[in-house]
Scaffold this motif. Sequence first.
Motif, PDB file in Angstrom:
ATOM      1  N   ASP A 207      22.064  29.837 -56.526  1.00  0.00           N
ATOM      2  CA  ASP A 207      21.014  30.767 -56.093  1.00  0.00           C
ATOM      3  C   ASP A 207      19.696  30.037 -55.853  1.00  0.00           C
ATOM      4  O   ASP A 207      18.972  30.323 -54.889  1.00  0.00           O
ATOM      5  N   ARG A 208      19.362  29.103 -56.738  1.00  0.00           N
ATOM      6  CA  ARG A 208      18.112  28.343 -56.563  1.00  0.00           C
ATOM      7  C   ARG A 208      18.188  27.492 -55.293  1.00  0.00           C
ATOM      8  O   ARG A 208      17.218  27.380 -54.545  1.00  0.00           O
TER       9      ARG A 208
ATOM     10  N   LYS B 280      16.671  29.144 -47.677  1.00  0.00           N
ATOM     11  CA  LYS B 280      16.205  30.292 -46.907  1.00  0.00           C
ATOM     12  C   LYS B 280      14.684  30.415 -46.875  1.00  0.00           C
ATOM     13  O   LYS B 280      14.142  31.308 -46.208  1.00  0.00           O
ATOM     14  N   SER B 281      13.989  29.485 -47.549  1.00  0.00           N
ATOM     15  CA  SER B 281      12.521  29.522 -47.532  1.00  0.00           C
ATOM     16  C   SER B 281      11.955  28.911 -46.257  1.00  0.00           C
ATOM     17  O   SER B 281      10.739  28.901 -46.057  1.00  0.00           O
ATOM     18  N   ILE B 282      12.813  28.408 -45.395  1.00  0.00           N
ATOM     19  CA  ILE B 282      12.351  27.778 -44.150  1.00  0.00           C
ATOM     20  C   ILE B 282      11.535  28.775 -43.332  1.00  0.00           C
ATOM     21  O   ILE B 282      11.938  29.914 -43.123  1.00  0.00           O
ATOM     22  N   SER B 283      10.374  28.349 -42.889  1.00  0.00           N
ATOM     23  CA  SER B 283       9.507  29.215 -42.098  1.00  0.00           C
ATOM     24  C   SER B 283      10.069  29.387 -40.694  1.00  0.00           C
ATOM     25  O   SER B 283      10.598  28.433 -40.109  1.00  0.00           O
TER      26      SER B 283
ATOM     27  N   TRP C 260       5.990  20.569 -45.702  1.00  0.00           N
ATOM     28  CA  TRP C 260       5.057  21.678 -45.534  1.00  0.00           C
ATOM     29  C   TRP C 260       5.843  22.981 -45.427  1.00  0.00           C
ATOM     30  O   TRP C 260       7.022  22.992 -45.104  1.00  0.00           O
ATOM     31  N   ILE C 261       5.133  24.095 -45.661  1.00  0.00           N
ATOM     32  CA  ILE C 261       5.763  25.409 -45.533  1.00  0.00           C
ATOM     33  C   ILE C 261       6.084  25.688 -44.065  1.00  0.00           C
ATOM     34  O   ILE C 261       7.112  26.258 -43.729  1.00  0.00           O
ATOM     35  N   GLY C 262       5.187  25.299 -43.178  1.00  0.00           N
ATOM     36  CA  GLY C 262       5.398  25.438 -41.735  1.00  0.00           C
ATOM     37  C   GLY C 262       5.113  24.109 -41.065  1.00  0.00           C
ATOM     38  O   GLY C 262       5.232  23.051 -41.684  1.00  0.00           O
ATOM     39  N   LEU C 263       4.731  24.146 -39.796  1.00  0.00           N
ATOM     40  CA  LEU C 263       4.359  22.908 -39.114  1.00  0.00           C
ATOM     41  C   LEU C 263       3.102  22.315 -39.758  1.00  0.00           C
ATOM     42  O   LEU C 263       2.142  23.039 -40.031  1.00  0.00           O
ATOM     43  N   PRO C 264       3.089  21.011 -40.009  1.00  0.00           N
ATOM     44  CA  PRO C 264       1.874  20.385 -40.549  1.00  0.00           C
ATOM     45  C   PRO C 264       0.706  20.605 -39.588  1.00  0.00           C
ATOM     46  O   PRO C 264       0.904  20.748 -38.370  1.00  0.00           O
TER      47      PRO C 264
END
Length: 475
Positions: A52-53, A59-62, A183-187
């Motif tokens: 699950d982790r 699935k956290s990919i922006s 990064w969460i999204g594009l740097p």
Amino acid sequence: MTFEQIHDRGLEEAIRFAKGEGIELHRRSYESLEWVYDQSLSRRLTTVRALDRFLTEVKSISPELFGEVDFKDWCFAAFLRSQMPTVWTYVTRHKNELLGRRSALTLGLGNDAANEFAENLPLALKDLGLSVEGVEIAIDVLGAMFPAVSLTGGSTLMGGSTVEEAEVRRGIGHADYFDRYTWIGLPPTDISDQRVLALLRGLGEVDAFADAQRDLRAIYEVQPNTVLNRMRRNHDEQGIVKLALLKFLASVLPARNDIMAAFSHDRSPIVLAAGWLITTLDEPESDEVFCWAVEPDGTAGDLFLEVLQRRGYFWHPSSPIGTRMQDVQDVWVDRLQNLLRAEPCPTIEDFPLRDYAMDLRRIDPQAFGILAKELINEGRWRADDVVALFISRMLPSPDTVPLHVGVNEKGSRATLGDDAILGMFRLVGVEHPSRDCLEHEDNQDYVLCDVSTMRATAAGAITQITRKIEGERRI
């Protein structure tokens, strides 16, 4: 859980997620992901909680990164973040080494430093608190992510990936894409490949051309290398018109209106991109490009003159492209000769005329030599101004004034001929100067800033070369 459950609830669920979101997964990436997952990652993902982790991280990919990263490498990064956070921290701290770069501390050691880093990695991972099995798993994952480093000590036999292959799939193992995985999204300093690709396609569409050129130029002015790299990677994508790409490169090539612009570091990447694109043309495309290249008063001139000077980097003279480019060269050599016949010999102050004379000298030395001797004999060009065109320039850094390091003896003798230089000596009639006026690595201590200095340097070089020729002939 059984192996089958670990496979289905982990790997297959990640694949189902990617397909549901429309994330592309290349065949080779899928094969590598499946192999490393089943052989290595599954040994750590043995509980529902661990799976699950892992999946939460996957699935956290922006959505901003859909189509901008390699899903295989994203899954491996998700594994490290969720199961081995100390290893992930190690990855971010040792970015340069894992990408095969030489840091300031190892500069000059080259491959020895990279080999030493790879050899010490198992011990470094053990020092992070990993078990023997944990070290094996970590090396398996890092080996699949970073092809620039040859890692040993894992448990899985890796395939033959390369940095170039990582670039094609936007993998973490290529320097241009590493930061997208941290990064969460594009740097903030990065630009979407899909955005640039849409603009490149727009250049070839009549209705979209103006907006695409404006927007792409705005991106280019901030991040020129990003645009050139994306152009190189996507030139064969559907909807890309290579003539439109070359026209864009011609539009951003700095004008040669002064000595700094003519010698700018900004020009070379554009010229290299254009030369490389020319070598990828098929026959219908080459017809369009070469018609544009020789248009009178067109925008292609400066770009093709630069490419022709570097033609040895791109094609063999007997290749189809080489034959077609010879036709382009013949047209431009003729135009340069006509241009220069109508003008006095250019001095250090005459830009871009001086650079056009240099173009002719570099592209067709024989044609330049014939023209120069003809105009000197007619009294229309000064001999010292002609020899001054062989004064070599160098630009130590983008912020410095170009240095002039003396006359290139080999080039001037090969192009003009020894007899012509002997005639120039009698014509110029100067005494041997106190300073050395010929090019060599120690002669870099002055700046050529005015016509009188230029002519004195050229006249001194004529004297020095004449004495060498006379000495050789006496022997």
